[in-house]
Motif scaffolding. Structure first.
Motif, PDB file in Angstrom:
ATOM      1  N   LEU A 297       7.565   4.079 -15.958  1.00  0.00           N
ATOM      2  CA  LEU A 297       7.514   3.340 -17.216  1.00  0.00           C
ATOM      3  C   LEU A 297       6.619   3.996 -18.264  1.00  0.00           C
ATOM      4  N   THR A 298       5.509   4.595 -17.843  1.00  0.00           N
ATOM      5  CA  THR A 298       4.483   5.048 -18.791  1.00  0.00           C
ATOM      6  C   THR A 298       4.125   6.524 -18.670  1.00  0.00           C
ATOM      7  N   ARG A 299       4.630   7.199 -17.626  1.00  0.00           N
ATOM      8  CA  ARG A 299       4.275   8.586 -17.297  1.00  0.00           C
ATOM      9  C   ARG A 299       2.848   8.704 -16.766  1.00  0.00           C
ATOM     10  N   ARG A 300       2.125   7.619 -16.686  1.00  0.00           N
ATOM     11  CA  ARG A 300       0.745   7.648 -16.212  1.00  0.00           C
ATOM     12  C   ARG A 300       0.659   7.191 -14.760  1.00  0.00           C
ATOM     13  N   PHE A 301      -0.383   7.654 -14.071  1.00  0.00           N
ATOM     14  CA  PHE A 301      -0.619   7.207 -12.698  1.00  0.00           C
ATOM     15  C   PHE A 301      -1.794   6.243 -12.671  1.00  0.00           C
ATOM     16  N   ILE A 302      -1.550   5.053 -12.166  1.00  0.00           N
ATOM     17  CA  ILE A 302      -2.592   4.038 -11.969  1.00  0.00           C
ATOM     18  C   ILE A 302      -2.681   3.789 -10.473  1.00  0.00           C
ATOM     19  N   GLY A 303      -3.878   3.897  -9.911  1.00  0.00           N
ATOM     20  CA  GLY A 303      -4.000   3.935  -8.458  1.00  0.00           C
ATOM     21  C   GLY A 303      -4.181   2.620  -7.743  1.00  0.00           C
ATOM     22  N   GLU A 304      -4.641   1.563  -8.413  1.00  0.00           N
ATOM     23  CA  GLU A 304      -4.979   0.325  -7.716  1.00  0.00           C
ATOM     24  C   GLU A 304      -4.208  -0.859  -8.275  1.00  0.00           C
ATOM     25  N   TYR A 305      -3.642  -1.673  -7.375  1.00  0.00           N
ATOM     26  CA  TYR A 305      -2.892  -2.869  -7.768  1.00  0.00           C
ATOM     27  C   TYR A 305      -3.166  -3.995  -6.776  1.00  0.00           C
ATOM     28  N   GLY A 306      -3.055  -5.235  -7.272  1.00  0.00           N
ATOM     29  CA  GLY A 306      -3.102  -6.380  -6.382  1.00  0.00           C
ATOM     30  C   GLY A 306      -1.707  -6.712  -5.894  1.00  0.00           C
TER      31      GLY A 306
ATOM     32  N   GLY B 198       0.769  -1.234   0.000  1.00  0.00           N
ATOM     33  CA  GLY B 198       0.000   0.000   0.000  1.00  0.00           C
ATOM     34  C   GLY B 198       0.802   1.287   0.000  1.00  0.00           C
ATOM     35  N   VAL B 199       2.128   1.206  -0.138  1.00  0.00           N
ATOM     36  CA  VAL B 199       2.939   2.434  -0.107  1.00  0.00           C
ATOM     37  C   VAL B 199       3.023   3.104  -1.475  1.00  0.00           C
ATOM     38  N   GLY B 200       2.598   2.404  -2.530  1.00  0.00           N
ATOM     39  CA  GLY B 200       2.609   2.979  -3.868  1.00  0.00           C
ATOM     40  C   GLY B 200       3.833   2.634  -4.678  1.00  0.00           C
ATOM     41  N   LYS B 201       4.496   1.518  -4.342  1.00  0.00           N
ATOM     42  CA  LYS B 201       5.713   1.155  -5.096  1.00  0.00           C
ATOM     43  C   LYS B 201       5.382   0.757  -6.533  1.00  0.00           C
ATOM     44  N   SER B 202       4.248   0.082  -6.736  1.00  0.00           N
ATOM     45  CA  SER B 202       3.841  -0.278  -8.099  1.00  0.00           C
ATOM     46  C   SER B 202       3.421   0.965  -8.882  1.00  0.00           C
ATOM     47  N   ALA B 203       2.723   1.877  -8.229  1.00  0.00           N
ATOM     48  CA  ALA B 203       2.336   3.130  -8.876  1.00  0.00           C
ATOM     49  C   ALA B 203       3.571   3.937  -9.258  1.00  0.00           C
ATOM     50  N   LEU B 204       4.571   3.930  -8.396  1.00  0.00           N
ATOM     51  CA  LEU B 204       5.833   4.618  -8.664  1.00  0.00           C
ATOM     52  C   LEU B 204       6.523   4.017  -9.889  1.00  0.00           C
ATOM     53  N   THR B 205       6.564   2.680  -9.933  1.00  0.00           N
ATOM     54  CA  THR B 205       7.216   1.978 -11.043  1.00  0.00           C
ATOM     55  C   THR B 205       6.514   2.263 -12.364  1.00  0.00           C
ATOM     56  N   VAL B 206       5.195   2.128 -12.386  1.00  0.00           N
ATOM     57  CA  VAL B 206       4.434   2.319 -13.619  1.00  0.00           C
ATOM     58  C   VAL B 206       4.443   3.787 -14.046  1.00  0.00           C
ATOM     59  N   ARG B 207       4.500   4.702 -13.101  1.00  0.00           N
ATOM     60  CA  ARG B 207       4.619   6.128 -13.433  1.00  0.00           C
ATOM     61  C   ARG B 207       5.924   6.371 -14.206  1.00  0.00           C
TER      62      ARG B 207
ATOM     63  N   SER C   2       5.537  12.389  -5.003  1.00  0.00           N
ATOM     64  CA  SER C   2       4.138  11.996  -5.128  1.00  0.00           C
ATOM     65  C   SER C   2       3.969  11.341  -6.486  1.00  0.00           C
ATOM     66  N   ALA C   3       3.876  10.023  -6.495  1.00  0.00           N
ATOM     67  CA  ALA C   3       3.658   9.313  -7.759  1.00  0.00           C
ATOM     68  C   ALA C   3       2.314   9.702  -8.365  1.00  0.00           C
ATOM     69  N   ALA C   4       1.365  10.094  -7.525  1.00  0.00           N
ATOM     70  CA  ALA C   4       0.027  10.451  -8.008  1.00  0.00           C
ATOM     71  C   ALA C   4       0.016  11.791  -8.725  1.00  0.00           C
TER      72      ALA C   4
ATOM     73  N   TYR D  60       5.286  13.305 -12.500  1.00  0.00           N
ATOM     74  CA  TYR D  60       6.196  12.346 -13.129  1.00  0.00           C
ATOM     75  C   TYR D  60       7.662  12.710 -12.880  1.00  0.00           C
ATOM     76  N   HIS D  61       7.954  14.010 -12.829  1.00  0.00           N
ATOM     77  CA  HIS D  61       9.342  14.460 -12.762  1.00  0.00           C
ATOM     78  C   HIS D  61      10.066  13.924 -11.520  1.00  0.00           C
ATOM     79  N   GLY D  62       9.414  13.954 -10.373  1.00  0.00           N
ATOM     80  CA  GLY D  62      10.045  13.465  -9.149  1.00  0.00           C
ATOM     81  C   GLY D  62      10.382  11.988  -9.239  1.00  0.00           C
ATOM     82  N   VAL D  63       9.483  11.209  -9.844  1.00  0.00           N
ATOM     83  CA  VAL D  63       9.725   9.777 -10.033  1.00  0.00           C
ATOM     84  C   VAL D  63      10.898   9.555 -10.986  1.00  0.00           C
ATOM     85  N   LEU D  64      10.963  10.365 -12.028  1.00  0.00           N
ATOM     86  CA  LEU D  64      12.075  10.284 -12.975  1.00  0.00           C
ATOM     87  C   LEU D  64      13.404  10.516 -12.275  1.00  0.00           C
ATOM     88  N   LEU D  65      13.441  11.494 -11.360  1.00  0.00           N
ATOM     89  CA  LEU D  65      14.671  11.783 -10.617  1.00  0.00           C
ATOM     90  C   LEU D  65      15.111  10.588  -9.763  1.00  0.00           C
TER      91      LEU D  65
END
Length: 271
Positions: A92-101, A81-90, A220-222, A225-230
């Motif tokens: 990879l794709t520049r998009r934010f996806i909020g829900e993951y299993g 629930g910390v958003g590691k998958s959202a961070l990764t996909v952000r 904030s992955a949500a 994008y720039h912060g995640v890129l860094l």
């Protein structure tokens, strides 16, 4: 600066979720996605891929015409629930996806950074699996596979922050056993946009990273994008530094060994 990218995704095991459950996890924070977007971004599937089966076992730099290519393996870990998958996909794709299993994935992502082609192999591994389904040997294999690590916690979840210290220790112990002195690790405080729910201060994150000799980012992955890129560019820089340090260390040890052999021969000849 990234000049373009391609994304490929690997899967070798079926999920146990229903199609309805998968559709729910694929939903984004902004609403229903179009069929075109679904085709371009296959997001989550369970996989059964170990380092032995993966084509790369370390940062591969080639010589000759391929010298401008580099391959790195990155392990992304953190509490649920910390958003590691959202961070990764952000990233990879520049998009934010909020829900993951709670499913693991390995992604391959080609980018151009400072004129060099870089292939990122990113292993997104669920923390819950790490504790319930696998043993220390499997965790050690993942650590050995990786060239760099992204450890993610939520600034709204102190428990997720508390496990970071232990994770860094486990990673460093495994890598130092293999002779690697400088381990590329970045610690990331995610969900900066939820500052009104903050339970971990920025200063605490910086101090932890400083004490563990790691890089620190709060993002904030949500929202951006720039912060995640860094984060991933910063990790890439650390991987490069570690690789150079390892090469230099090997060179010095080789010189010392050669000199010792020469002096040993001279002592033998003088007897």
């Amino acid at each position: 600066m990234i000049q373009g990218n391609t994304l490929s995704w690997q899967s070798s095991k079926k999920t146990s979720c229903s199609s309805e459950g998968r559709r729910k996890r694929r939903g984004s924070a902004g609403g229903t996605r179009s069929p075109e977007m679904v085709l371009k971004i296959p997001l989550r599937r369970a996989i059964s891929l170990t380092p032995e089966h993966h084509p790369s076992s370390g940062p591969a730099e080639l010589t000759g015409p391929a010298a401008l290519k580099m391959e790195v393996n990155v392990l992304v870990v953190g509490a649920d629930g910390v958003g590691k998958s959202a961070l990764t996909v952000r990233f990879l794709t520049r998009r934010f996806i909020g829900e993951y299993g709670d499913l693991e994935s390995i992604y391959s992502h080609n980018v151009t950074v400072d004129g060099k082609d870089v292939l990122f192999n990113i292993w997104d591994f669920p923390y819950s699996q790490d504790h319930s389904d696998e043993n220390f040997t499997e965790e050690e294999k993942r650590i050995q596979w990786a060239d760099g690590f992204v450890l993610v916690y939520s600034i709204c979840d102190r428990a997720s922050f508390s496990i970071i210290h232990q994770k860094v220790q486990v990673i460093k112990a495994a890598k130092e056993y293999l002779g690697l002195e400088k381990v590329p690790i970045v610690i990331v405080g995610n969900k900066r946009d939820l500052h009104h729910r903050r339970t971990v201060s920025s200063e605490e994150g910086r101090l932890l990273a400083l004490s563990m000799d790691c890089e620190f980012y709060e993002v904030s992955a949500a929202e951006a994008y720039h912060g995640v890129l860094l984060v991933f560019h910063g990790l890439l820089d650390k991987i490069k530094e570690s690789k150079l340090t390892t090469k230099k260390g090997t060179g010095i040890r080789g010189i010392v060994k050669s000199m010792s052999a020469v002096f040993a021969r001279r002592r033998t000849d003088s007897l």
